[in-house]
Design an enzyme around this catalytic site. Structure first.
Site, PDB file in Angstrom:
ATOM      1  N   HIS A 166     -82.815 -48.746 -35.947  1.00  0.00           N
ATOM      2  CA  HIS A 166     -83.657 -48.291 -37.055  1.00  0.00           C
ATOM      3  C   HIS A 166     -85.022 -47.940 -36.502  1.00  0.00           C
ATOM      4  O   HIS A 166     -85.506 -48.616 -35.583  1.00  0.00           O
ATOM      5  CB  HIS A 166     -83.781 -49.402 -38.114  1.00  0.00           C
ATOM      6  CG  HIS A 166     -84.271 -48.895 -39.418  1.00  0.00           C
ATOM      7  ND1 HIS A 166     -85.605 -48.719 -39.676  1.00  0.00           N
ATOM      8  CD2 HIS A 166     -83.609 -48.490 -40.522  1.00  0.00           C
ATOM      9  CE1 HIS A 166     -85.739 -48.240 -40.898  1.00  0.00           C
ATOM     10  NE2 HIS A 166     -84.550 -48.079 -41.439  1.00  0.00           N
ATOM     11  N   ASP A 205     -76.657 -49.824 -43.559  1.00  0.00           N
ATOM     12  CA  ASP A 205     -75.425 -49.051 -43.766  1.00  0.00           C
ATOM     13  C   ASP A 205     -74.249 -49.545 -42.946  1.00  0.00           C
ATOM     14  O   ASP A 205     -73.158 -49.002 -43.055  1.00  0.00           O
ATOM     15  CB  ASP A 205     -75.693 -47.575 -43.480  1.00  0.00           C
ATOM     16  CG  ASP A 205     -76.497 -46.985 -44.603  1.00  0.00           C
ATOM     17  OD1 ASP A 205     -76.257 -47.393 -45.747  1.00  0.00           O
ATOM     18  OD2 ASP A 205     -77.372 -46.149 -44.351  1.00  0.00           O
TER      19      ASP A 205
HETATM   20  N1  ACO Z   1     -76.367 -46.637 -30.393  1.00  0.00           N
HETATM   21  C1  ACO Z   1     -76.680 -46.587 -29.080  1.00  0.00           C
HETATM   22  N2  ACO Z   1     -77.931 -46.417 -28.615  1.00  0.00           N
HETATM   23  C2  ACO Z   1     -78.916 -46.285 -29.517  1.00  0.00           C
HETATM   24  C3  ACO Z   1     -78.671 -46.339 -30.906  1.00  0.00           C
HETATM   25  C4  ACO Z   1     -77.343 -46.521 -31.338  1.00  0.00           C
HETATM   26  N3  ACO Z   1     -77.056 -46.571 -32.644  1.00  0.00           N
HETATM   27  N4  ACO Z   1     -79.830 -46.184 -31.574  1.00  0.00           N
HETATM   28  C5  ACO Z   1     -80.785 -46.043 -30.644  1.00  0.00           C
HETATM   29  N5  ACO Z   1     -80.236 -46.112 -29.393  1.00  0.00           N
HETATM   30  C6  ACO Z   1     -80.954 -46.082 -28.123  1.00  0.00           C
HETATM   31  C7  ACO Z   1     -81.425 -44.671 -27.762  1.00  0.00           C
HETATM   32  O1  ACO Z   1     -80.476 -43.981 -26.996  1.00  0.00           O
HETATM   33  C8  ACO Z   1     -82.688 -44.977 -27.004  1.00  0.00           C
HETATM   34  O2  ACO Z   1     -82.322 -45.407 -25.708  1.00  0.00           O
HETATM   35  P1  ACO Z   1     -83.287 -45.087 -24.427  1.00  0.00           P
HETATM   36  O3  ACO Z   1     -84.559 -45.833 -24.700  1.00  0.00           O
HETATM   37  O4  ACO Z   1     -82.525 -45.600 -23.252  1.00  0.00           O
HETATM   38  O5  ACO Z   1     -83.462 -43.591 -24.395  1.00  0.00           O
HETATM   39  C9  ACO Z   1     -83.281 -46.191 -27.725  1.00  0.00           C
HETATM   40  O6  ACO Z   1     -82.156 -46.868 -28.308  1.00  0.00           O
HETATM   41  C10 ACO Z   1     -84.272 -45.832 -28.824  1.00  0.00           C
HETATM   42  O7  ACO Z   1     -83.644 -44.901 -29.700  1.00  0.00           O
HETATM   43  P2  ACO Z   1     -84.404 -43.756 -30.495  1.00  0.00           P
HETATM   44  O8  ACO Z   1     -83.441 -42.672 -30.853  1.00  0.00           O
HETATM   45  O9  ACO Z   1     -85.653 -43.373 -29.758  1.00  0.00           O
HETATM   46  O10 ACO Z   1     -84.839 -44.542 -31.791  1.00  0.00           O
HETATM   47  P3  ACO Z   1     -85.319 -43.878 -33.128  1.00  0.00           P
HETATM   48  O11 ACO Z   1     -86.236 -44.856 -33.775  1.00  0.00           O
HETATM   49  O12 ACO Z   1     -85.835 -42.496 -32.925  1.00  0.00           O
HETATM   50  O13 ACO Z   1     -83.968 -43.739 -33.982  1.00  0.00           O
HETATM   51  C11 ACO Z   1     -82.148 -44.139 -35.422  1.00  0.00           C
HETATM   52  C12 ACO Z   1     -83.556 -44.579 -34.991  1.00  0.00           C
HETATM   53  C13 ACO Z   1     -82.134 -42.625 -35.720  1.00  0.00           C
HETATM   54  C14 ACO Z   1     -81.774 -44.879 -36.697  1.00  0.00           C
HETATM   55  C15 ACO Z   1     -81.161 -44.461 -34.270  1.00  0.00           C
HETATM   56  O14 ACO Z   1     -81.186 -45.857 -34.005  1.00  0.00           O
HETATM   57  C16 ACO Z   1     -79.726 -44.005 -34.585  1.00  0.00           C
HETATM   58  O15 ACO Z   1     -79.392 -42.845 -34.319  1.00  0.00           O
HETATM   59  N6  ACO Z   1     -78.887 -44.918 -35.151  1.00  0.00           N
HETATM   60  C17 ACO Z   1     -77.528 -44.551 -35.543  1.00  0.00           C
HETATM   61  C18 ACO Z   1     -77.548 -43.840 -36.883  1.00  0.00           C
HETATM   62  C19 ACO Z   1     -77.854 -44.755 -38.048  1.00  0.00           C
HETATM   63  O16 ACO Z   1     -77.276 -45.825 -38.179  1.00  0.00           O
HETATM   64  N7  ACO Z   1     -78.759 -44.296 -38.930  1.00  0.00           N
HETATM   65  C20 ACO Z   1     -79.104 -45.025 -40.145  1.00  0.00           C
HETATM   66  C21 ACO Z   1     -80.514 -45.463 -40.111  1.00  0.00           C
HETATM   67  S1  ACO Z   1     -80.849 -46.503 -41.498  1.00  0.00           S
HETATM   68  C22 ACO Z   1     -81.040 -45.473 -42.795  1.00  0.00           C
HETATM   69  O17 ACO Z   1     -81.349 -44.322 -42.731  1.00  0.00           O
HETATM   70  C23 ACO Z   1     -80.773 -46.081 -44.062  1.00  0.00           C
END
Ligand code: ACO
Length: 433
Positions: A311, A368
């Site tokens: 998140h 979720d």
């Molecule tokens: N699985 C694996 N790796 C992940 C995940 C994941 N679900 N989420 C983040 N990471 C990793 C990224 O690859 C990144 O790694 P790095 O530092 O080695 O490059 C690090 O964790 C940080 O991730 P970011 O994408 O920079 O985090 P951001 O805050 O931009 O994204 C997000 C948050 C979009 C929710 C992301 O965690 C994601 O894509 N999750 C899966 C989709 C999801 O569940 N979305 C629902 C969000 S809740 C809502 O809207 C109600």
């Protein structure tokens, strides 16, 4: 919970031979904010913050999140207390008005919402224009946008009462429209709203009751749905709410502002995640396959992420996820449903929470991760999951829109950019390229 007592009232930015003093603004709770409004004028530079990870776009008194501590407050009330003691409609009132209602205020609000649930009959012809297999989120976006055509010419956004009624209409009509979209997709006739039912139960009837027999609805179904609606009702300046505010900042019709919020919610990185979680769990299929899914999620080349994990704001267990997790067990237990996907989900959560990759990046299950399993147990089809989210989030969207319309500091949202294209060049005729 983090506090705002950093002692900082201003920070000084050294820009060449100039020192620019920037005021620090203090919220009621949370980290102080450096007011950068004068940076461009004083330095000739803009500030860059891709994805607004460090930038507050407005002042708001609606919702507070402490992502490190896993805290979520609606108007100051902890989400756990609202989940246990309140109802979605009361929470909607709270978000909109800032205070919990008295009995009289709640009765008036419930009466108003109940008596604005009908949609114009012309909507049936709009619905008829969609292919039967259109995604309900696509239909909902279009149908909500078209509400603007019914409420535009006479709508006076300067009038607080008209703004309030707009919010009520949206909270009232979105479930009716959402249920109609679903019924169109399966070829069932529209079910009209029944005023003798409460908000969430009324929605479940509109969604699921067939004309030929009454719907036997388990009380746990309505309770679970109401809880999910409470948990999804608001989440401060997330992508869809920021979209509603951005469109709203132009003075656009509020119904299209909310339709834009629905569009933003649909993405799998936002509200579309609940649909993506269930698809992912089905693909993983069995607890034995969890390890390879975790390995794939850690491999950046794979392009695969664990849906329902991570998140932007929570760097701790999402407090909503803990409540949904508990409710998932209650629903499956009371409905006597056994779902192998729950075993996969629990194994996946356990494995991820112990894995160095997820621990280091503070990736925890979000709201979720478990909600789709409840929806599935309630017989709600996967394509409707994000629509469920949209119904609940409408309460938050309209509250933010109302707040924005009254905000004396509201300006049209207009970010800047770092231009990376060609420098000035002369047009070359097609025969010379
Ligand atoms: N699985 C694996 N790796 C992940 C995940 C994941 N679900 N989420 C983040 N990471 C990793 C990224 O690859 C990144 O790694 P790095 O530092 O080695 O490059 C690090 O964790 C940080 O991730 P970011 O994408 O920079 O985090 P951001 O805050 O931009 O994204 C997000 C948050 C979009 C929710 C992301 O965690 C994601 O894509 N999750 C899966 C989709 C999801 O569940 N979305 C629902 C969000 S809740 C809502 O809207 C109600």
């Amino acid at each position: 919970m983090s506090d705002n007592k950093t002692g900082l009232d201003q920070v000084t930015l050294a820009a060449g031979d100039k020192n620019i003093v920037l005021p620090v603004l203090h919220p009621t709770l949370g980290a102080p904010c450096i007011d950068i409004a004068k940076v461009p004028k004083e330095t000739g530079c803009f500030t860059y913050d891709a994805g607004f990870t460090a930038t507050a776009s407005c002042k708001s008194a609606i919702t507070y999140i402490d992502g490190d501590a896993g805290v979520l407050l609606y108007r100051g009330y902890p989400i756990e207390q609202l989940a246990e003691k309140s109802s979605f409609l009361e929470v909607a009132y709270l978000l909109m008005n800032g205070e919990l209602p008295t009995t009289g205020e709640f009765e008036k609000f419930e009466h108003e919402v109940t008596h604005h649930t009908m949609m114009h009959e012309a909507f049936k012809s709009f619905l008829g224009g969609f292919r039967h297999d259109a995604h309900p989120m696509a239909m909902l976006t279009g149908m909500l946008g078209s509400l603007a055509s019914f409420y535009h010419n006479d709508l006076d956004l300067e009038d607080p009462e008209q703004r309030r009624m707009t919010a009520i209409r949206l909270i009232a009509k979105v479930p009716t429209i959402a249920a109609a979209c679903y019924r169109h997709s399966i070829g069932w006739p529209i079910r009209y709203p029944r005023n003798n039912l409460e908000y969430t139960t009324r929605f479940l009837h509109m969604l699921k009751e067939v004309p030929s027999e009454p719907l036997e609805l388990s009380p746990v179904a309505a309770k679970a749905m109401d809880l999910l609606f409470i948990l999804h009702a608001d989440h401060e300046q997330n992508a869809s709410t920021s979209t509603v505010r951005l469109v709203g900042s132009t003075g656009a019709n509020p119904y299209v502002s909310v339709a834009a919020g629905v569009a933003a919610l649909w993405g799998p990185a936002h509200g579309g995640a609940n649909e993506a979680v269930l698809k992912m769990l089905a693909e993983i299929g069995r607890p034995e396959n969890v390890k390879s899914a975790i390995d794939k999620a850690k491999d950046k080349e794979s392009g695969f992420r664990l849906m329902g994990f991570g998140h932007r704001v929570y760097k701790n267990y999402d407090p909503r996820a803990a409540l949904v997790r508990k409710m998932t067990h209650e629903v499956l237990g009371q409905l006597g449903v056994s779902d192998p996907l729950l075993d996969v989900a629990m194994k996946l959560e356990e494995a991820a929470l112990q894995d160095e990759y997820f621990v280091q990046r503070k990736l925890y299950p979000n709201v979720d991760f478990y909600s789709g399993i409840i929806y599935k147990a309630l017989g709600i089809p996967v394509e409707m999951f994000t629509v469920m989210f949209a119904i609940a989030r409408t309460a938050g969207w309209v509250s933010h829109w109302l707040e924005q319309q009254e905000d004396p500091e509201n300006k049209i949202g207009r970010p800047r950019q770092i231009y990376t294209g060609s420098a000035n060049r002369d047009y070359v005729g097609i025969d010379k390229r």
